[in-house]
Write a protein that holds these residues in place. Structure first.
Motif, PDB file in Angstrom:
ATOM      1  N   UNK A 258       0.766  -1.342   0.076  1.00  0.00           N
ATOM      2  CA  UNK A 258       0.013  -0.057   0.118  1.00  0.00           C
ATOM      3  C   UNK A 258       0.776   1.232   0.027  1.00  0.00           C
ATOM      4  N   UNK A 259       0.424   2.253  -0.660  1.00  0.00           N
ATOM      5  CA  UNK A 259       0.967   3.541  -0.799  1.00  0.00           C
ATOM      6  C   UNK A 259       1.806   3.902  -1.805  1.00  0.00           C
ATOM      7  N   UNK A 260       1.783   2.966  -2.938  1.00  0.00           N
ATOM      8  CA  UNK A 260       2.267   3.311  -4.019  1.00  0.00           C
ATOM      9  C   UNK A 260       1.263   3.356  -5.169  1.00  0.00           C
ATOM     10  N   UNK A 261       1.718   4.160  -6.344  1.00  0.00           N
ATOM     11  CA  UNK A 261       0.752   4.351  -7.347  1.00  0.00           C
ATOM     12  C   UNK A 261       0.340   3.172  -8.108  1.00  0.00           C
ATOM     13  N   UNK A 262       1.381   2.377  -8.304  1.00  0.00           N
ATOM     14  CA  UNK A 262       1.269   1.020  -8.984  1.00  0.00           C
ATOM     15  C   UNK A 262       0.124   0.095  -8.180  1.00  0.00           C
ATOM     16  N   UNK A 263       0.127   0.242  -6.698  1.00  0.00           N
ATOM     17  CA  UNK A 263      -0.480  -0.497  -5.865  1.00  0.00           C
ATOM     18  C   UNK A 263      -1.938  -0.095  -6.197  1.00  0.00           C
ATOM     19  N   UNK A 264      -2.468   1.196  -6.174  1.00  0.00           N
ATOM     20  CA  UNK A 264      -3.896   1.618  -6.456  1.00  0.00           C
ATOM     21  C   UNK A 264      -4.048   1.259  -7.927  1.00  0.00           C
ATOM     22  N   UNK A 265      -3.488   1.381  -8.766  1.00  0.00           N
ATOM     23  CA  UNK A 265      -3.706   1.021 -10.292  1.00  0.00           C
ATOM     24  C   UNK A 265      -4.099  -0.616 -10.217  1.00  0.00           C
ATOM     25  N   UNK A 266      -3.305  -1.257  -9.662  1.00  0.00           N
ATOM     26  CA  UNK A 266      -3.578  -2.778  -9.656  1.00  0.00           C
ATOM     27  C   UNK A 266      -4.911  -2.874  -8.863  1.00  0.00           C
ATOM     28  N   UNK A 267      -5.159  -2.406  -7.585  1.00  0.00           N
ATOM     29  CA  UNK A 267      -6.266  -2.630  -6.739  1.00  0.00           C
ATOM     30  C   UNK A 267      -7.628  -2.214  -7.405  1.00  0.00           C
ATOM     31  N   UNK A 268      -7.458  -1.416  -8.563  1.00  0.00           N
ATOM     32  CA  UNK A 268      -8.396  -1.063  -9.358  1.00  0.00           C
ATOM     33  C   UNK A 268      -8.827  -1.266 -10.377  1.00  0.00           C
ATOM     34  N   UNK A 269      -8.172  -2.394 -10.892  1.00  0.00           N
ATOM     35  CA  UNK A 269      -8.099  -2.955 -12.161  1.00  0.00           C
ATOM     36  C   UNK A 269      -9.242  -3.977 -12.365  1.00  0.00           C
ATOM     37  N   UNK A 270     -10.653  -3.490 -12.583  1.00  0.00           N
ATOM     38  CA  UNK A 270     -11.751  -4.167 -12.804  1.00  0.00           C
ATOM     39  C   UNK A 270     -12.517  -3.555 -13.746  1.00  0.00           C
ATOM     40  N   UNK A 271     -13.399  -4.250 -14.475  1.00  0.00           N
ATOM     41  CA  UNK A 271     -14.197  -3.704 -15.489  1.00  0.00           C
ATOM     42  C   UNK A 271     -15.349  -2.686 -14.968  1.00  0.00           C
ATOM     43  N   UNK A 272     -15.441  -2.501 -13.666  1.00  0.00           N
ATOM     44  CA  UNK A 272     -16.545  -1.877 -13.219  1.00  0.00           C
ATOM     45  C   UNK A 272     -15.642  -0.715 -12.382  1.00  0.00           C
ATOM     46  N   UNK A 273     -16.110   0.745 -12.294  1.00  0.00           N
ATOM     47  CA  UNK A 273     -15.582   1.701 -11.809  1.00  0.00           C
ATOM     48  C   UNK A 273     -16.080   1.711 -10.154  1.00  0.00           C
ATOM     49  N   UNK A 274     -17.064   0.892 -10.054  1.00  0.00           N
ATOM     50  CA  UNK A 274     -17.662   0.804  -8.655  1.00  0.00           C
ATOM     51  C   UNK A 274     -16.933   0.007  -7.752  1.00  0.00           C
TER      52      UNK A 274
END
Length: 481
Positions: free
Chosen positions: A13-29
């Motif tokens: 946690x805390x890196x830009x890459x982390x958040x990019x991978x965390x939110x890598x789903x078809x939905x923005x929800x």
């Protein structure tokens, strides 16, 4: 902070890459759930390391193949997310066995393109962005299943799996059969990481498409009876039948999410899609001949009549993508039923009308896919009979915090009556925060619970929504919270 692990990478946690991978789903929800670590393995050895790491931390594992899960079920608070994007991300064909093999994150369209290039066919899923791992684990509502059955049962022959103990096993009907049984149909609850899948192929043929589009108005029940009657006259082998309902304004980006009164009062469209796979035009016309003559009373609301014409996978997948678009802030919810095979069709037509016709946003779409499959619970975990798959895909973009609860309320209301005529729901659509429903037969539930307790007693792989109590009869349906 990122940490290299063999040829894979681990993001904290805390890196830009982390958040990019965390939110890598078809939905923005995306839910507000934050894994302790996100592992992006490149090899099977990296996957083993990720499983061992989760076990040493005493946290649960979520596995993501393609990120097509609307509830983002692989996203586990303080757990380990294993993103399989780079593991065996290729499609290989063995001409001696006539089998294809691929990794779990290979997308549906990538898999189809790979086999089509060499003149072969393997029934992938319909949505091009779905990861093949999730598709197979959910049993596989694949192309032409009304004639050939679910992909997991009829087409998948072998799988490579990393177990909760960090062991690598190859599972088939002949070896590690319990793993092979469970891997085909337990979906988000499967207690292992699939790293490679083998499937049989057949020679491919040409694709043909016919479409009928109607304005629903007051003709909904007549249109549904027309579809059911003509589908019964359509040969099972080599022909697909599906219908969708939608507002024409869904493709006009400047209109927003709200459905206008004019659309509610008669602009809803009802499109019937027929697809054939065969050698030539005359054969395709024969396969789809039941749809040639539209009854006079329905011609009044017929707005488009496209005759049988040649098509290709690029066109078909582009159409599928247009139904559930993503990548531009779209948020999605989904609910579904699988109808009982012997259900009274007039009753069913009335029960599913809200889910098909009262769509709450302009982006939403109703879907009825003629699956006509009866999976064998002895052969695989995917076991519910599937005459019709009926679903509502509810989409929106605005950021109003009150919007989602209202849409969830609509979904619950729309499927309240429909679920009475269903034998359960497609496990790929299961969301433990929404309506709870059976996703496999009672026998399969009991067998899967025993399998889970035997091979994952520490519950390393999250199984939210499934009960594993020793007395399986204490709940009417263990697959409910």
């Amino acid at each position: 902070m990122e940490r290299l692990l063999s040829s894979g990478t681990v993001y904290a946690r805390g890196t830009a890459e982390y958040e990019s991978y965390r939110t890598s789903y078809i939905t923005s929800n995306i839910p507000s759930r934050y894994p302790r670590e996100i592992h992006v393995p490149s090899t099977v050895r990296d996957v083993v390391a990720a499983v061992n790491r989760a076990r040493s931390l005493n946290v649960q594992i979520g596995v993501r193949s393609g990120g097509h899960s609307f509830p983002c079920s692989s996203l586990i608070e303080d757990g380990v997310l294993v993103d399989m994007s780079n593991v065996n991300r290729r499609v290989l064909y063995n001409p001696h066995t006539q089998q294809v093999d691929f990794g779990p994150a290979v997308r549906v369209k990538e898999a189809m393109d790979g086999v089509a290039r060499i003149g072969r066919f393997f029934p992938t899923g319909h949505a091009p962005s779905v990861g093949m791992g999730g598709f197979v684990l959910n049993g596989g509502q694949g192309w032409f299943m009304r004639g050939w059955g679910v992909t997991g049962e009829q087409w998948v022959v072998k799988m490579e799996i990393v177990t909760p103990a960090g062991e690598v096993v190859v599972a088939s009907k002949e070896q590690n059969a319990e793993w092979f049984w469970a891997a085909r149909g337990s979906g988000q609850w499967f207690p292992g990481v699939v790293t490679r899948i083998w499937g049989r192929t057949v020679p491919s043929k040409r694709l043909w498409h016919r479409t009928l589009t109607f304005r629903v108005g007051e003709r909904y029940e007549e249109l549904m009876r027309f579809v059911f009657e003509r589908e019964r006259r359509t040969p099972r082998w080599g022909a697909e039948v599906a219908l969708c309902t939608f507002y024409p304004g869904r493709y006009e980006q400047d209109k927003g999410d709200e459905v206008g009164d004019r659309e509610k009062d008669g602009m809803l469209l009802f499109a019937v899609e027929m697809i054939a796979m065969c050698d030539g035009l005359k054969e395709a016309q024969t396969l789809l001949s039941a749809w040639e003559d539209v009854p006079e009373k329905l011609k009044e609301c017929l707005v488009q009549d496209d005759p049988v014409r040649a098509t290709n996978w690029d066109e078909l997948f582009a159409f599928q993508d247009s139904l559930v678009p993503y990548g531009n802030g779209e948020k999605w919810l989904c609910d579904s039923i699988l109808s009982e095979p012997d259900v009274d069709e007039d009753e069913l037509i009335k029960a599913i009308q809200p889910a098909m016709c009262d769509l709450p946003t302009r982006l939403s779409v109703g879907c009825l896919y003629v699956s006509q499959a009866t999976p064998d619970e002895q052969q695989q975990c995917c076991s519910l009979p599937q005459k019709y798959y009926i679903a509502s895909f509810v989409g929106w973009k605005d950021g109003n915090a009150e919007r989602e609860p209202r849409l969830r309320k609509w979904m619950s209301s729309a499927f309240k009556e429909a679920e009475r005529l269903g034998c359960g729901m497609y496990i790929a659509d299961y969301d433990h925060t929404q309506r709870q429903s059976r996703v496999m037969t009672r026998h399969a539930e009991e067998s899967f619970a025993k399998f889970k307790r035997r091979y994952d007693p520490g519950n390393i792989f999250s199984c939210v929504g499934f009960s594993f109590t020793p007395d399986m009869d204490t709940h009417e349906n263990p697959a409910r919270i």
